[in-house]
Design a protein around this motif. Structure first.
Motif, PDB file in Angstrom:
ATOM      1  N   ILE A   4       0.853  -1.170   0.000  1.00  0.00           N
ATOM      2  CA  ILE A   4       0.000   0.000   0.000  1.00  0.00           C
ATOM      3  C   ILE A   4       0.896   1.228   0.000  1.00  0.00           C
ATOM      4  CG2 ILE A   4      -1.883  -1.172   1.169  1.00  0.00           C
ATOM      5  CD1 ILE A   4      -1.003   0.141   3.747  1.00  0.00           C
ATOM      6  N   PRO A   5       0.376   2.413  -0.369  1.00  0.00           N
ATOM      7  CA  PRO A   5       1.197   3.607  -0.489  1.00  0.00           C
ATOM      8  C   PRO A   5       2.029   3.888   0.763  1.00  0.00           C
ATOM      9  CG  PRO A   5      -0.974   4.003  -1.373  1.00  0.00           C
ATOM     10  CD  PRO A   5      -1.020   2.638  -0.736  1.00  0.00           C
ATOM     11  N   VAL A 110      -1.263   8.837  -4.208  1.00  0.00           N
ATOM     12  CA  VAL A 110      -1.656   7.611  -3.508  1.00  0.00           C
ATOM     13  C   VAL A 110      -2.635   6.775  -4.321  1.00  0.00           C
ATOM     14  CG1 VAL A 110      -1.194   8.431  -1.179  1.00  0.00           C
ATOM     15  CG2 VAL A 110      -3.400   8.910  -2.202  1.00  0.00           C
ATOM     16  N   ILE A 114      -2.442   2.497  -5.622  1.00  0.00           N
ATOM     17  CA  ILE A 114      -3.635   1.676  -5.387  1.00  0.00           C
ATOM     18  C   ILE A 114      -4.139   1.085  -6.700  1.00  0.00           C
ATOM     19  CG2 ILE A 114      -6.052   1.725  -4.656  1.00  0.00           C
ATOM     20  CD1 ILE A 114      -5.293   3.842  -2.592  1.00  0.00           C
ATOM     21  N   VAL A 385      -6.325   6.748   3.250  1.00  0.00           N
ATOM     22  CA  VAL A 385      -5.272   6.017   2.546  1.00  0.00           C
ATOM     23  C   VAL A 385      -5.186   4.574   3.047  1.00  0.00           C
ATOM     24  CG1 VAL A 385      -2.791   5.834   2.182  1.00  0.00           C
ATOM     25  CG2 VAL A 385      -3.924   8.038   1.931  1.00  0.00           C
ATOM     26  N   TYR A 388      -8.710   2.773   1.886  1.00  0.00           N
ATOM     27  CA  TYR A 388      -8.756   2.542   0.445  1.00  0.00           C
ATOM     28  C   TYR A 388      -7.573   1.707  -0.023  1.00  0.00           C
ATOM     29  CZ  TYR A 388     -12.418   6.125   0.075  1.00  0.00           C
ATOM     30  OH  TYR A 388     -13.578   6.846   0.184  1.00  0.00           O
ATOM     31  N   GLY A 389      -6.392   1.952   0.551  1.00  0.00           N
ATOM     32  CA  GLY A 389      -5.204   1.216   0.145  1.00  0.00           C
ATOM     33  C   GLY A 389      -5.301  -0.270   0.433  1.00  0.00           C
TER      34      GLY A 389
END
Length: 406
Positions: A4-5, A110, A114, A385, A388-389
């Motif tokens: 993930i970011p 970001v 994703i 983040v 959603y990530g």
């Protein structure tokens, strides 16, 4: 497996080493150059994002969908966010609107990782990328207008100094000593907002168009050697940001974005090469910006506003974002699984973080203080983040929008 970011680690790292241990103090490290450096960094990231906006890869139906998504997102996120924030935190409407305006923007820095992880189909990927990249400067300029309203209402006579930018707006100084000596408060309000909202955007876009056109002509005529092309492009971007910011705050963001878009569509070979080279610079700039900006967050304030901020995040994710997407894509040629995926993809990123930190400084210098501003914005950034990530890639595969499943 991709991760993930990195913002998920960068923000807590900055808060720990800066806000908690006190090892990072941006204002002491950079002094008056802090605003300039942050603006240059954000502008570079928008330029890099603009390099991905190739119009030839967009279908007409996608263009309409993206436009509707940007407009409807702006309205719903601003109005709905203002109402919810005012209620949750007991703020005045204008103060709540400032925070809501900062949370309109998405985060291309970001969203990119994703999307790489989720691998949605090209149509959904294009729509998500374009919305994120274009919304950032538009959200920034809207937030700046609301900031101006706050400062104007607080101190009408110092409106032309309300930006507190070290560039010191040339046009504002000229107006202050000429035309605005003979107008009323209402005229000052009208002129300042008109200048910021309209002329700033126009100047930024025109400057970006001019610079990129000059670059393309010089490149096509052989005046720029291949080995110097990246250096020339970077100098053009940073120079354009600085020139635009001399006249209007946030105009430099539009300059950088337009340069990227023009090169992406007129110099496809150079755009591809520049994107590859930018991949080395982007992580460094993102890392520095997020660590430095998050180091300015007060840990006690984060704890104090944590619960209402998480409620705000839940409302954005469960209500406002899905409502935005389904209204924008109504009667559009996009499948249901694509709508569902877009409904669960709106992380906030570097522009929201940078704007919140800089606006807090401007408000303090203007004699105003909104204690909820920075902690709420950073909690929303971090929470969106992470959520959603972690879950958008899983959702993409479950609903069949991922190309791996097709």
């Amino acid at each position: 497996m991709k991760k993930i970011p990195g913002i998920v680690l960068l923000l807590p790292a900055g808060m720990f080493f800066g806000a908690y241990l006190g090892l990072i103090n941006p204002t002491s490290l950079f002094g008056e150059s802090f605003y300039t450096l942050v603006t240059l960094g954000v502008g570079f990231l928008l330029f890099s994002g603009g390099l991905n906006l190739d119009f030839s890869r967009l279908k007409k139906d996608e263009e309409i969908t993206i436009l509707k998504l940007i407009v409807i997102n702006t309205v719903i996120a601003l109005v709905g966010g203002t109402v919810v924030i005012a209620y949750l935190f007991g703020l005045r409407w204008i103060d709540a609107a400032l925070i809501a305006s900062l949370l309109i923007v998405s985060g291309p820095t970001v969203i990119g990782p994703i999307l790489d992880f989720a691998k949605p189909n090209e149509k959904v990927k294009h729509i998500a990328n374009w919305e994120a990249i274009i919304t950032d400067p538009l959200g920034a300029i809207l937030a700046t207008i609301i900031l101006y309203v706050l400062l104007i209402l607080h101190n009408p006579h110092s409106v032309l100094h309300s930006t507190t930018s070290p560039f010191n707006s040339v046009l504002h100084l000229v107006l202050q000593n000429t035309v605005l000596k003979f107008v009323t408060f209402d005229d000052i309000l009208l002129n300042d907002l008109f200048i910021t909202a309209t002329l700033g955007v126009v100047l930024g876009c025109l400057l970006g168009l001019l610079q990129s056109t000059i670059y393309i002509r010089l490149k096509n005529s052989g005046h720029i050697q291949d080995k110097y092309q990246l250096l020339v492009i970077w100098m053009m971007v940073f120079g354009g940001i600085l020139i635009a910011e001399i006249f209007f705050p946030e105009a430099g963001l539009f300059t950088a974005l337009v340069i990227g878009i023009v090169i992406a569509n007129k110099q496809k070979k150079n755009a591809t090469m520049t994107r590859k080279l930018n991949e080395f610079a982007e992580p460094i700039i993102i890392g520095i910006l997020f660590i430095v900006l998050s180091s300015m967050v007060n840990i006690d304030s984060l704890i104090q506003y944590l619960i209402p901020s998480l409620i705000l995040v839940a409302i954005y994710i469960v209500i406002l974002r899905p409502l935005t997407v389904f209204l924008a894509t109504r009667r559009r040629d996009i499948e249901l699984n694509g709508k569902i995926f877009l409904s669960f993809l709106h992380p906030r990123g570097i522009v929201a973080a940078a704007s919140a930190s800089l606006f807090a400084l401007k408000l303090d210098l203007g004699g105003l203080h909104i204690p909820q501003l920075v902690p709420v914005v950073f909690i929303v950034i971090l929470a969106t983040v992470i959520i959603y990530g972690l879950f958008s890639p899983v959702l993409a595969r479950k609903i069949g929008v991922s190309v791996d499943e097709s």
